[in-house]
Design a protein around this motif. Structure first.
Motif, PDB file in Angstrom:
ATOM      1  N   THR A   1       0.823  -1.203   0.000  1.00 53.99           N
ATOM      2  CA  THR A   1       0.000   0.000   0.000  1.00 53.99           C
ATOM      3  C   THR A   1       0.863   1.262   0.000  1.00 53.99           C
ATOM      4  N   GLY A   2       0.457   2.228  -0.824  1.00 53.84           N
ATOM      5  CA  GLY A   2       1.179   3.494  -0.900  1.00 53.84           C
ATOM      6  C   GLY A   2       0.227   4.642  -1.191  1.00 53.84           C
ATOM      7  N   ILE A   3       0.788   5.752  -1.637  1.00 55.63           N
ATOM      8  CA  ILE A   3       0.005   6.957  -1.906  1.00 55.63           C
ATOM      9  C   ILE A   3      -1.021   6.700  -3.015  1.00 55.63           C
ATOM     10  N   TYR A   4      -0.648   5.922  -4.013  1.00 55.05           N
ATOM     11  CA  TYR A   4      -1.590   5.630  -5.103  1.00 55.05           C
ATOM     12  C   TYR A   4      -2.859   4.986  -4.563  1.00 55.05           C
ATOM     13  N   ASP A   5      -2.710   4.037  -3.642  1.00 54.32           N
ATOM     14  CA  ASP A   5      -3.867   3.340  -3.093  1.00 54.32           C
ATOM     15  C   ASP A   5      -4.738   4.291  -2.266  1.00 54.32           C
ATOM     16  N   LEU A   6      -4.096   5.164  -1.485  1.00 52.72           N
ATOM     17  CA  LEU A   6      -4.865   6.117  -0.681  1.00 52.72           C
ATOM     18  C   LEU A   6      -5.642   7.072  -1.574  1.00 52.72           C
ATOM     19  N   ARG A   7      -5.019   7.520  -2.660  1.00 54.27           N
ATOM     20  CA  ARG A   7      -5.716   8.401  -3.595  1.00 54.27           C
ATOM     21  C   ARG A   7      -6.917   7.696  -4.221  1.00 54.27           C
ATOM     22  N   ALA A   8      -6.751   6.430  -4.578  1.00 49.10           N
ATOM     23  CA  ALA A   8      -7.854   5.670  -5.163  1.00 49.10           C
ATOM     24  C   ALA A   8      -8.994   5.506  -4.161  1.00 49.10           C
ATOM     25  N   ILE A   9      -8.655   5.273  -2.900  1.00 49.74           N
ATOM     26  CA  ILE A   9      -9.684   5.134  -1.863  1.00 49.74           C
ATOM     27  C   ILE A   9     -10.481   6.422  -1.724  1.00 49.74           C
ATOM     28  N   VAL A  10      -9.790   7.555  -1.643  1.00 41.57           N
ATOM     29  CA  VAL A  10     -10.466   8.840  -1.469  1.00 41.57           C
ATOM     30  C   VAL A  10     -11.404   9.121  -2.638  1.00 41.57           C
ATOM     31  N   PHE A  11     -10.916   8.939  -3.857  1.00 41.19           N
ATOM     32  CA  PHE A  11     -11.759   9.207  -5.029  1.00 41.19           C
ATOM     33  C   PHE A  11     -12.948   8.244  -5.083  1.00 41.19           C
ATOM     34  N   ALA A  12     -12.717   6.972  -4.794  1.00 39.20           N
ATOM     35  CA  ALA A  12     -13.799   5.988  -4.851  1.00 39.20           C
ATOM     36  C   ALA A  12     -14.865   6.271  -3.807  1.00 39.20           C
ATOM     37  N   VAL A  13     -14.438   6.607  -2.606  1.00 36.49           N
ATOM     38  CA  VAL A  13     -15.403   6.848  -1.528  1.00 36.49           C
ATOM     39  C   VAL A  13     -16.226   8.097  -1.799  1.00 36.49           C
ATOM     40  N   PHE A  14     -15.589   9.191  -2.189  1.00 31.21           N
ATOM     41  CA  PHE A  14     -16.347  10.431  -2.374  1.00 31.21           C
ATOM     42  C   PHE A  14     -17.176  10.398  -3.665  1.00 31.21           C
ATOM     43  N   THR A  15     -16.717   9.661  -4.669  1.00 33.46           N
ATOM     44  CA  THR A  15     -17.547   9.487  -5.865  1.00 33.46           C
ATOM     45  C   THR A  15     -18.814   8.701  -5.529  1.00 33.46           C
ATOM     46  N   SER A  16     -18.659   7.590  -4.813  1.00 30.67           N
ATOM     47  CA  SER A  16     -19.826   6.788  -4.437  1.00 30.67           C
ATOM     48  C   SER A  16     -20.725   7.538  -3.454  1.00 30.67           C
ATOM     49  N   SER A  17     -20.150   8.389  -2.611  1.00 32.15           N
ATOM     50  CA  SER A  17     -20.966   9.186  -1.692  1.00 32.15           C
ATOM     51  C   SER A  17     -21.840  10.171  -2.456  1.00 32.15           C
ATOM     52  N   ALA A  18     -21.291  10.776  -3.515  1.00 33.83           N
ATOM     53  CA  ALA A  18     -22.074  11.707  -4.326  1.00 33.83           C
ATOM     54  C   ALA A  18     -23.240  10.992  -5.011  1.00 33.83           C
ATOM     55  N   VAL A  19     -22.969   9.789  -5.539  1.00 29.51           N
ATOM     56  CA  VAL A  19     -24.040   9.015  -6.179  1.00 29.51           C
ATOM     57  C   VAL A  19     -25.089   8.613  -5.146  1.00 29.51           C
ATOM     58  N   PHE A  20     -24.634   8.190  -3.978  1.00 32.31           N
ATOM     59  CA  PHE A  20     -25.562   7.772  -2.919  1.00 32.31           C
ATOM     60  C   PHE A  20     -26.419   8.940  -2.447  1.00 32.31           C
TER      61      PHE A  20
END
Length: 287
Positions: free
Chosen positions: A78-97
């Protein structure tokens, strides 16, 4: 079932386990967000809204995580790339939800503050799970392997030590860096200290007793390598070296690429070959 069987089973169903663990975190983060919003005692209408929308949340986040590849990564790296992917995935799905809760499929009332706290809690949970796995991987087998002193605290040195820490069964344990940049002395890279410069080698080797020395300066010329070797000559330690960065696949450095120092590394030109047929004719019958 023994440990090897469990490991084999885990590897076989790794993607399914990653999905199950992360969707469980989605549910726990949402429940925790409601508990925080209402100080641990949500009213009946809030509990009903949570129960009604939780399946929607699981589906939306579960599908959104696919294009962001949250089910595919190796958590021990795990590194910065994974953290960035988590942030984008969570906030994108939150907007849809959030859009779904405001549609005809949503409840009459859904607390808006839950969207933010739910997203933040989920980012912490998903990031924490990956960090815990990486810490476990780096701590298992701690202290095993040949003690190696890394000459060069640049990019290549940083990458090779990172790989050693992530693969404790690689056979190496980095004890420190040596680098001529005084600004790096006393600092740490992935928990490994920069012990000093080449002028401090005598004290460093006497104190830390490395088994080998790795020259991690892939772009260094033969003159630089000869200078490092002369500084190490008195200690009679095996010397390893990394390939030149263009030779490394994808510009990365891997423990498997460490090799013994060769005479060719000290030449200022490519090694020249001899034509054995011509040499045979030249010296045949002579003394």
């Amino acid at each position: 079932m023994n440990a090897m069987g469990i490991r084999s089973l885990t590897l076989r169903f790794r993607r399914s386990l990653a999905m199950a663990v992360q969707l469980t975190a989605v549910a726990l983060a949402n429940l925790a967000a409601f508990a925080l919003r209402f100080d641990g005692a949500p009213p009946d209408w809030a509990s009903a809204a949570c129960a009604q929308m939780l399946p929607w949340l699981l589906v939306i986040r579960g599908l959104t995580f696919v294009p962001f590849r949250l089910y595919d990564g190796l958590w021990r790296y795990t590194g910065i790339y994974d953290l960035r992917a988590i942030v984008f995935a969570v906030f994108t799905s939150s907007a849809v939800f959030a859009a779904v809760t405001q549609s005809k499929f949503g409840p009459p009332i859904y607390p808006r503050s839950v969207f933010i706290s739910d997203a933040l809690l989920l980012v912490l949970m998903l990031g924490g799970l990956r960090l815990a796995r990486r810490l476990y991987g780096e701590s298992s087998g701690w202290g095993k392997g040949r003690r190696i002193l890394v000459s060069g605290a640049g990019k290549a040195g940083e990458l090779i030590v990172r790989d050693m820490n992530a693969n404790r069964d690689c056979g190496y344990k980095p004890v420190g860096f040596v680098d001529d940049d005084q600004a790096k002395v006393g600092r740490r890279i992935h928990g490994v200290p920069v012990l000093g410069t080449r002028h401090d080698l005598k004290n460093i080797i006497a104190k830390h007793r490395p088994s080998e020395v790795l020259i991690a300066i892939p772009n260094a010329g033969p003159a630089t390598i000869r200078t490092v070797i002369r500084a190490l000559d008195a200690f009679k330690l095996p010397i390893k070296i990394l390939p030149k960065l263009p030779d490394a696949i994808g510009g990365t450095v891997d423990v498997k690429e460490i090799r013994n120092l060769a005479v060719e590394d000290l030449l200022a030109r490519p090694p020249g070959g001899l034509d054995p047929v011509a040499v045979k004719h030249l010296i045949r019958g002579r003394r």
